[in-house]
Scaffold this motif. Structure first.
Motif, PDB file in Angstrom:
ATOM      1  N   PHE A  76       0.856  -1.183   0.000  1.00 50.65           N
ATOM      2  CA  PHE A  76       0.000   0.000   0.000  1.00 50.65           C
ATOM      3  C   PHE A  76       0.894   1.236   0.000  1.00 50.65           C
ATOM      4  O   PHE A  76       1.822   1.332   0.801  1.00 50.65           O
ATOM      5  N   ILE A  77       0.604   2.208  -0.907  1.00 50.04           N
ATOM      6  CA  ILE A  77       1.446   3.406  -0.974  1.00 50.04           C
ATOM      7  C   ILE A  77       0.649   4.702  -0.819  1.00 50.04           C
ATOM      8  O   ILE A  77       1.240   5.781  -0.804  1.00 50.04           O
ATOM      9  N   GLY A  78      -0.677   4.630  -0.724  1.00 45.26           N
ATOM     10  CA  GLY A  78      -1.475   5.843  -0.572  1.00 45.26           C
ATOM     11  C   GLY A  78      -2.787   5.719  -1.318  1.00 45.26           C
ATOM     12  O   GLY A  78      -3.314   4.625  -1.486  1.00 45.26           O
ATOM     13  N   PHE A  79      -3.306   6.865  -1.778  1.00 45.25           N
ATOM     14  CA  PHE A  79      -4.549   6.840  -2.548  1.00 45.25           C
ATOM     15  C   PHE A  79      -4.458   7.744  -3.761  1.00 45.25           C
ATOM     16  O   PHE A  79      -3.692   8.704  -3.791  1.00 45.25           O
ATOM     17  N   VAL A  80      -5.257   7.408  -4.757  1.00 41.89           N
ATOM     18  CA  VAL A  80      -5.494   8.245  -5.938  1.00 41.89           C
ATOM     19  C   VAL A  80      -6.938   7.990  -6.330  1.00 41.89           C
ATOM     20  O   VAL A  80      -7.401   6.853  -6.292  1.00 41.89           O
ATOM     21  N   GLY A  81      -7.646   9.030  -6.688  1.00 42.68           N
ATOM     22  CA  GLY A  81      -9.023   8.792  -7.103  1.00 42.68           C
ATOM     23  C   GLY A  81      -9.837  10.045  -7.280  1.00 42.68           C
ATOM     24  O   GLY A  81      -9.303  11.148  -7.435  1.00 42.68           O
ATOM     25  N   LEU A  82     -11.134   9.838  -7.257  1.00 45.15           N
ATOM     26  CA  LEU A  82     -12.122  10.884  -7.502  1.00 45.15           C
ATOM     27  C   LEU A  82     -12.945  11.116  -6.245  1.00 45.15           C
ATOM     28  O   LEU A  82     -13.228  10.176  -5.502  1.00 45.15           O
ATOM     29  N   HIS A  83     -13.365  12.364  -6.076  1.00 39.72           N
ATOM     30  CA  HIS A  83     -14.096  12.724  -4.860  1.00 39.72           C
ATOM     31  C   HIS A  83     -14.993  13.922  -5.140  1.00 39.72           C
ATOM     32  O   HIS A  83     -14.630  14.797  -5.934  1.00 39.72           O
ATOM     33  N   ILE A  84     -16.130  13.954  -4.486  1.00 39.30           N
ATOM     34  CA  ILE A  84     -16.997  15.134  -4.519  1.00 39.30           C
ATOM     35  C   ILE A  84     -16.664  15.940  -3.263  1.00 39.30           C
ATOM     36  O   ILE A  84     -16.919  15.465  -2.152  1.00 39.30           O
ATOM     37  N   PRO A  85     -16.043  17.116  -3.411  1.00 42.79           N
ATOM     38  CA  PRO A  85     -15.641  17.883  -2.231  1.00 42.79           C
ATOM     39  C   PRO A  85     -16.827  18.223  -1.334  1.00 42.79           C
ATOM     40  O   PRO A  85     -17.920  18.526  -1.817  1.00 42.79           O
ATOM     41  N   THR A  86     -16.580  18.174  -0.032  1.00 42.25           N
ATOM     42  CA  THR A  86     -17.633  18.516   0.921  1.00 42.25           C
ATOM     43  C   THR A  86     -17.678  20.018   1.181  1.00 42.25           C
ATOM     44  O   THR A  86     -18.726  20.551   1.522  1.00 42.25           O
ATOM     45  N   ALA A  87     -16.555  20.700   1.018  1.00 40.33           N
ATOM     46  CA  ALA A  87     -16.532  22.159   1.195  1.00 40.33           C
ATOM     47  C   ALA A  87     -17.254  22.815   0.025  1.00 40.33           C
ATOM     48  O   ALA A  87     -17.210  22.322  -1.111  1.00 40.33           O
ATOM     49  N   THR A  88     -17.926  23.921   0.297  1.00 36.82           N
ATOM     50  CA  THR A  88     -18.547  24.696  -0.773  1.00 36.82           C
ATOM     51  C   THR A  88     -17.457  25.553  -1.399  1.00 36.82           C
ATOM     52  O   THR A  88     -16.912  26.457  -0.758  1.00 36.82           O
ATOM     53  N   LEU A  89     -17.139  25.233  -2.640  1.00 39.37           N
ATOM     54  CA  LEU A  89     -16.066  25.910  -3.361  1.00 39.37           C
ATOM     55  C   LEU A  89     -16.671  26.809  -4.445  1.00 39.37           C
ATOM     56  O   LEU A  89     -17.804  26.575  -4.866  1.00 39.37           O
ATOM     57  N   PRO A  90     -15.929  27.794  -4.929  1.00 33.08           N
ATOM     58  CA  PRO A  90     -16.484  28.711  -5.931  1.00 33.08           C
ATOM     59  C   PRO A  90     -16.954  28.007  -7.212  1.00 33.08           C
ATOM     60  O   PRO A  90     -17.767  28.546  -7.946  1.00 33.08           O
ATOM     61  N   PHE A  91     -16.475  26.791  -7.457  1.00 30.36           N
ATOM     62  CA  PHE A  91     -16.797  26.055  -8.681  1.00 30.36           C
ATOM     63  C   PHE A  91     -17.630  24.808  -8.389  1.00 30.36           C
ATOM     64  O   PHE A  91     -17.758  23.937  -9.235  1.00 30.36           O
ATOM     65  N   ILE A  97     -10.109  15.161  -8.838  1.00 28.47           N
ATOM     66  CA  ILE A  97      -9.138  14.078  -8.798  1.00 28.47           C
ATOM     67  C   ILE A  97      -8.085  14.488  -7.782  1.00 28.47           C
ATOM     68  O   ILE A  97      -7.694  15.661  -7.715  1.00 28.47           O
ATOM     69  N   GLY A  98      -7.673  13.520  -6.959  1.00 28.11           N
ATOM     70  CA  GLY A  98      -6.678  13.822  -5.942  1.00 28.11           C
ATOM     71  C   GLY A  98      -5.798  12.623  -5.662  1.00 28.11           C
ATOM     72  O   GLY A  98      -6.105  11.500  -6.073  1.00 28.11           O
ATOM     73  N   TRP A  99      -4.721  12.874  -4.958  1.00 30.56           N
ATOM     74  CA  TRP A  99      -3.757  11.827  -4.637  1.00 30.56           C
ATOM     75  C   TRP A  99      -3.015  12.195  -3.366  1.00 30.56           C
ATOM     76  O   TRP A  99      -2.887  13.362  -3.013  1.00 30.56           O
ATOM     77  N   ARG A 100      -2.541  11.168  -2.693  1.00 35.70           N
ATOM     78  CA  ARG A 100      -1.652  11.326  -1.539  1.00 35.70           C
ATOM     79  C   ARG A 100      -0.856  10.033  -1.433  1.00 35.70           C
ATOM     80  O   ARG A 100      -1.418   8.974  -1.175  1.00 35.70           O
ATOM     81  N   LEU A 101       0.444  10.136  -1.670  1.00 35.12           N
ATOM     82  CA  LEU A 101       1.320   8.968  -1.637  1.00 35.12           C
ATOM     83  C   LEU A 101       2.386   9.145  -0.563  1.00 35.12           C
ATOM     84  O   LEU A 101       2.825  10.269  -0.285  1.00 35.12           O
ATOM     85  N   ALA A 102       2.825   8.031   0.000  1.00 28.30           N
ATOM     86  CA  ALA A 102       3.920   8.045   0.961  1.00 28.30           C
ATOM     87  C   ALA A 102       5.166   8.616   0.289  1.00 28.30           C
ATOM     88  O   ALA A 102       5.429   8.344  -0.894  1.00 28.30           O
ATOM     89  N   ALA A 103       5.928   9.413   1.023  1.00 25.56           N
ATOM     90  CA  ALA A 103       7.068  10.139   0.461  1.00 25.56           C
ATOM     91  C   ALA A 103       8.093   9.218  -0.206  1.00 25.56           C
ATOM     92  O   ALA A 103       8.697   9.609  -1.208  1.00 25.56           O
ATOM     93  N   GLU A 104       8.269   8.020   0.311  1.00 25.41           N
ATOM     94  CA  GLU A 104       9.278   7.136  -0.287  1.00 25.41           C
ATOM     95  C   GLU A 104       8.889   6.675  -1.700  1.00 25.41           C
ATOM     96  O   GLU A 104       9.707   6.104  -2.417  1.00 25.41           O
ATOM     97  N   PHE A 105       7.654   6.970  -2.110  1.00 23.69           N
ATOM     98  CA  PHE A 105       7.206   6.585  -3.455  1.00 23.69           C
ATOM     99  C   PHE A 105       7.084   7.780  -4.390  1.00 23.69           C
ATOM    100  O   PHE A 105       6.612   7.644  -5.516  1.00 23.69           O
ATOM    101  N   TRP A 106       7.499   8.945  -3.949  1.00 21.68           N
ATOM    102  CA  TRP A 106       7.491  10.132  -4.809  1.00 21.68           C
ATOM    103  C   TRP A 106       8.596  10.008  -5.860  1.00 21.68           C
ATOM    104  O   TRP A 106       9.591   9.318  -5.672  1.00 21.68           O
TER     105      TRP A 106
END
Length: 180
Positions: A76-91, A97-106
């Motif tokens: 397991f190295i992190g996540f990548v995928g799609l999400h509907i933001p919960t914050a009300t954003l201007p758009f 699309i977002g991602w967060r990977l462990a630093a050793e895999f950058w």
């Protein structure tokens, strides 16, 4: 409930979360380098809650922020995928699309490789008309990934409402990609 989407790239498996991912995700979320462009690192409890929410949303919709593992090692190295933001954003409304990977895999192209496949799923399977991505203006690394996957900086910077006023992380840039 819809079927859970799971798919592979050349080197990666994007899949539903497993309880065995939680401790590794917690370690990742406690890393100040990984969380440099977020308001703070996450406690074990906060990290576990986020992983459980990702798992729940995938179970509910069939898609979301998928757990990512390296096929060769099943790590397991992190996540990548799609999400509907919960914050009300201007758009809003939008799908990000977002991602967060462990630093050793950058620096190995994993985020780009996974994100390209996620965009394909988003457009060709989920039939999304547009996918956005956003990050703190200071986060050049993620902006380079956005550019490598074909997204465009639309010069619509905004103040992220979930980040404290006055924080250098509050100004965000917005990237977009429409289905062609």
């Amino acid at each position: 409930m819809p079927p859970i989407l799971q798919f592979e790239t050349k080197r990666l498996l994007l899949r539903q979360w497993q309880l065995s991912d939680y401790p590794l995700f917690s370690k990742l979320n406690a890393d100040s380098a990984v969380m440099a462009y977020f308001p703070s690192t996450l406690s074990v409890r906060e990290s576990d809650a986020m992983a459980a929410r990702c798992q729940s949303l995938i179970a509910e919709r069939g898609w979301g922020f998928w757990a990512v593992e390296v096929k060769a090692t099943q790590q397991f190295i992190g996540f990548v995928g799609l999400h509907i933001p919960t914050a009300t954003l201007p758009f809003s409304p939008c799908v990000e699309i977002g991602w967060r990977l462990a630093a050793e895999f950058w620096g190995q192209g994993y985020a780009t490789e996974a994100a390209c496949s996620v965009l394909q799923i988003g457009f060709e399977v989920l039939h999304l008309p547009e996918i956005v991505s956003f990050t703190a203006l200071l986060n050049q690394r993620s902006q380079r990934v956005m550019e490598r996957i074909g997204m465009h900086d639309v010069q619509e910077n905004f103040e992220h409402p979930s980040v404290a006023i006055g924080s250098p992380l509050r100004p965000h840039c917005l990237y977009r990609l429409s289905y062609q």
